[in-house]
Design an enzyme around this catalytic site. Structure first.
Site, PDB file in Angstrom:
ATOM      1  N   GLY A  12       1.984   5.220   5.619  1.00  0.00           N
ATOM      2  CA  GLY A  12       1.641   6.034   4.448  1.00  0.00           C
ATOM      3  C   GLY A  12       2.383   7.357   4.456  1.00  0.00           C
ATOM      4  N   ALA A  13       3.626   7.338   4.955  1.00  0.00           N
ATOM      5  CA  ALA A  13       4.341   8.598   5.214  1.00  0.00           C
ATOM      6  C   ALA A  13       5.234   9.057   4.060  1.00  0.00           C
ATOM      7  CB  ALA A  13       5.166   8.480   6.488  1.00  0.00           C
ATOM      8  N   SER A  14       5.237   8.328   2.948  1.00  0.00           N
ATOM      9  CA  SER A  14       6.077   8.783   1.832  1.00  0.00           C
ATOM     10  C   SER A  14       5.481   9.993   1.117  1.00  0.00           C
ATOM     11  CB  SER A  14       6.281   7.639   0.821  1.00  0.00           C
ATOM     12  OG  SER A  14       7.131   6.659   1.389  1.00  0.00           O
ATOM     13  N   ASP A  72       2.974  -2.807   3.874  1.00  0.00           N
ATOM     14  CA  ASP A  72       1.587  -2.662   3.417  1.00  0.00           C
ATOM     15  C   ASP A  72       0.707  -2.833   4.654  1.00  0.00           C
ATOM     16  OD1 ASP A  72      -1.006  -3.165   2.557  1.00  0.00           O
ATOM     17  OD2 ASP A  72      -0.383  -4.378   0.839  1.00  0.00           O
ATOM     18  N   TYR A 163     -14.823   3.553   1.146  1.00  0.00           N
ATOM     19  CA  TYR A 163     -13.963   4.572   1.773  1.00  0.00           C
ATOM     20  C   TYR A 163     -14.620   5.179   3.021  1.00  0.00           C
ATOM     21  CZ  TYR A 163     -10.926   8.671   2.281  1.00  0.00           C
ATOM     22  OH  TYR A 163     -10.069   9.624   2.777  1.00  0.00           O
TER      23      TYR A 163
END
Ligand code: NAD
Length: 258
Positions: A12-14, A72, A163
Site C-alpha cells: 500500500g506504498a503508492s 493485491d 475495519y
C-alpha cells in the site's frame, strides 16, 4: 543512513501512510519495494490533493534502489510473487511493512457481506499472507523485521464491523507471529496510527475531521512521516529487543478518556 542496503517491502506504498513509510525507509538507505494495486498516488479530497510522483520515483530521487510491484494483498498468488520478485531483485528481504488497508464506511446493516470479506481480506488476510511468504527469507536476514500497520481502532468499538475487528486481528497476529519467530531473531511489531492526513479520510466530513482534531491531545493531526519515522526506529538496530509491541503513534488519542 541507519538502514543502508537493507531491503524493505512496503504494501500500500503508492499513497498516504505507506508512501510516507517508503520515503523514510529510503531516506535511511533501504532498498524499497513499493507494492500496491495502483502505481499512481491517490489524490485525496482533504489531504494529498496534489501528489503525483510515484513513490518508487521519490525513493530513487533519495538515492534508494526502488521499484513498483503490483500486488493485491488479499491475493495469495500476488503476495507470493511480490516476495519472489523482491528476492530475485535484491537477494533477500530484511523488512516487511504490511500497511495496505481499506476502509468502507457503514454499520452491520449497511455493509454487504462481500464488502465485509473485502475489508478483512485486504486488512487482515493480507498481513497474514505477507508474513507467510516473507518469513522464510527474513529468517536468513541478520535483522529481520515485520511491522504491521494497525490502528487505534483496534482497541475500541465505533470503527465499523469489518475495519476495527480486522485491526484488532492485526494486533493479535502481531503478538502471535512475534512469539513464533522470535527464535530466529525476527522482531514483529504493530504501529497503531491515530488520525493521519491521507486520502483514506475522503469519506469524512469537515465536521468529523474537526472533531478528530479536537480529540487529539497534541496540537496537530498526524502525517504519514510520523508513521514513517516510527517504522524507521522499529526497523533499526536500536529496536532489536522490541518485539510483540503495539505502538500507538496517535498524538495522544489513546491516552485520553475524552
Ligand atoms: P490510503 O487509502 O490513503 O492509501 C492506501 C494505499 O493502499 C493506496 O495506495 C491503495 O492503492 C493501497 N491499497 C488499497 N488496497 C490494496 C490492496 N488490496 N493491496 C495493495 N495495496 C492496496 O490509506 P492510508 O490512510 O495511507 O492507510 C494506510 C494504512 O494505515 C491502512 O492499513 C489503514 O487502515 C491504516 N490507518 C490509517 C489511518 C489514517 O488516519 N489514515 C489511521 C489508522 C490506521
Amino acid at each position: 543512513m541507519i538502514l543502508r542496503d537493507r531491503t524493505a517491502i512496503v504494501t500500500g506504498a503508492s499513497s498516504g501512510i505507506g508512501r510516507g513509510i517508503a520515503i523514510e525507509l529510503a531516506r535511511e538507505g533501504a532498498n524499497v519495494v513499493v507494492a500496491d494495486v495502483q502505481e499512481t498516488p491517490k489524490q485525496g479530497k482533504w489531504h494529498d490533493t496534489d501528489v503525483t510522483t510515484p513513490t518508487a520515483e521519490e525513493c530513487t530521487i533519495l538515492g534508494a534502489k526502488s521499484m513498483y510491484v503490483e500486488a493485491d494483498t488479499s491475493s495469495e498468488d500476488a503476495m507470493r510473487r511480490l516476495v519472489d520478485t523482491t528476492v530475485e531483485t535484491h537477494g533477500g528481504v530484511d523488512i516487511l511493512v504490511s500497511n495496505a488497508g481499506i476502509h468502507i464506511p457503514g454499520g452491520s446493516q449497511d455493509l454487504s457481506v462481500e464488502e465485509w470479506d473485502r475489508v478483512i481480506g485486504v486488512n487482515l488476510r493480507g498481513v497474514y499472507l505477507g508474513t507467510r511468504f516473507a518469513v522464510p527469507h527474513l529468517m536468513k536476514s541478520k535483522t529481520g523485521r515485520i511491522i504491521n500497520i494497525a490502528s487505534v481502532q483496534a482497541f475500541a468499538g465505533g470503527g465499523g464491523p469489518a475495519y476495527a475487528p480486522a485491526k484488532a486481528g492485526v494486533v493479535n497476529l502481531t503478538h502471535d507471529t512475534a512469539v513464533e519467530v522470535a527464535k530466529h531473531g525476527i522482531t514483529v511489531n504493530a504501529v497503531c496510527p491515530g488520525y493521519i492526513e491521507t486520502p483514506m479520510q475522503d469519506y469524512n466530513t469537515q465536521e468529523i475531521i474537526d472533531v478528530c482534531r479536537e480529540r487529539t491531545p497534541l496540537p496537530r493531526l498526524g502525517l504519514p512521516k510520523d508513521i514513517g519515522r516510527a517504522c524507521v526506529f522499529l526497523a533499526s538496530d536500536d529496536a532489536e529487543w522490541i518485539t510483540g509491541a503495539a505502538l500507538p503513534v496517535d498524538g495522544g488519542w489513546l491516552a485520553s478518556i475524552f
